[in-house]
Motif scaffolding. Sequence first.
Motif, short mmCIF file in Angstrom:
data_model
loop_
_atom_site.label_atom_id
_atom_site.label_comp_id
_atom_site.label_asym_id
_atom_site.label_seq_id
_atom_site.Cartn_x
_atom_site.Cartn_y
_atom_site.Cartn_z
N UNK A 105 -95.61 -69.16 16.78
CA UNK A 105 -94.59 -69.56 15.81
C UNK A 105 -93.45 -70.29 16.50
N UNK A 106 -92.53 -70.79 15.69
CA UNK A 106 -91.30 -71.36 16.21
C UNK A 106 -90.15 -70.99 15.28
N UNK A 107 -88.97 -70.96 15.84
CA UNK A 107 -87.74 -70.69 15.10
C UNK A 107 -86.73 -71.75 15.49
N UNK A 108 -86.12 -72.39 14.51
CA UNK A 108 -85.08 -73.38 14.75
C UNK A 108 -83.81 -73.00 14.00
N UNK A 109 -82.69 -73.16 14.66
CA UNK A 109 -81.40 -73.02 14.03
C UNK A 109 -80.67 -74.34 14.20
N UNK A 110 -80.12 -74.86 13.11
CA UNK A 110 -79.41 -76.13 13.22
C UNK A 110 -78.23 -76.15 12.25
N UNK A 111 -77.24 -76.92 12.61
CA UNK A 111 -76.03 -77.02 11.79
C UNK A 111 -76.25 -77.95 10.60
N UNK A 112 -75.63 -77.60 9.50
CA UNK A 112 -75.66 -78.47 8.33
C UNK A 112 -74.85 -79.73 8.64
N UNK A 113 -75.42 -80.92 8.43
CA UNK A 113 -74.67 -82.15 8.74
C UNK A 113 -73.37 -82.29 7.96
#
Length: 388
Positions: free
Chosen positions: A55-63
Amino acid sequence: MKARDVVVQGVLAAVALVAAFFVWQREPARAPGEVTVEDAQPSALDRIRYDDETRFVELFRDPQDRDTIWVRLGGKPAKPGAGAQSTTDAGPLARAASDAGSATLDAGANPHTNAGSLAAASDGGSPPRADAGMLASASADAGTPSNPAPVPPPRELRGNDVALKLFARLAPLRAQRDLGVLDDAKLEEIGLAKTERGLTLTLDGAPRTFRLAAPASGWGAPYLQRTSDGHVFLLGPALLTDLEAAASRLVDRRLHTFDVDGFDRVVISTGTASRAFVASGKPPGAVQLSPVDAPGTPDDFARNWHDRLWRLTPVELLGRGEAPPGPAPTPAFRVEYQRAGKTVGELSMAKASDNSWYARTEFTPGWVRMGGGLELLAEDAAKLTAPR
């Protein structure tokens, strides 16, 4: 008071403010021997990605709002012949499921305002789709089928406060020790030679990649190798816990961001019929509802109905852009929350083609699947809105 005393007090106050400023700006004290792996400010960190075998997990900021974090959960296709080693590889997934179950038992009286208390539901519902795919791909003894099932698309969910704080923990990225550049034999020994686990930090648009390996015993601090120069570091033992259990630790499961004292009027609608109630309440108690045409006469039936609705928790969160199976569901009833004449929130409840109940609010990124037995709640909503 003399002018001299005023001047002295003013000088002392200015000195105190300057001292406080420098204390606030000072970098937090580090643990003995701690080293910096990647020097960066939290504001420079745009994205975090964690990969393991399944699996993978990504966390990213809302533009549009950098204080809002999104969590993307996805599975990976099963590899031929990978079944024999899946028992070991499934460890992080098993821990994530365990964490989710434990968090349910800890749920507080008002799950709408406590994201941590809503880590999972315990009434028999299935786990989120992306996690189900991950667990299936890591099945212990089934081996890899000749025609493996397709991996479901990733699911994007809103991150909670823990996800936001994780950005501050990973930028700057620090470790307990710098072990230097190790030879091939040592890399093999600590599990970095053939690892499929990795961490990628995107800083100001530029990715920084690292390889990860857990200790052979399964306990203790993981090893991290910086791919740019091969340096190996010993990370803190709890640094990756949140990423490994992202589905339960990092996802915001609240239906609303306000509590029972955040609205003063409730409008319940079923079809074309609706009825308004004056609302008053303080957490953690139930909301008192009275008809707008008789504000001094509390309606116990309405209060009990709303209290049942308010305390519902999601069984499964659908991701951003996802929809329940079948045709678009038609809401059986809708609740609008108002304060000082302005709408502050809403909740729609609908039954989909799979006979499951789904809810949607002003805060959820999409529909959320609820538990069973909500037919009575819908029937009582019709009674509340029936003409008097």
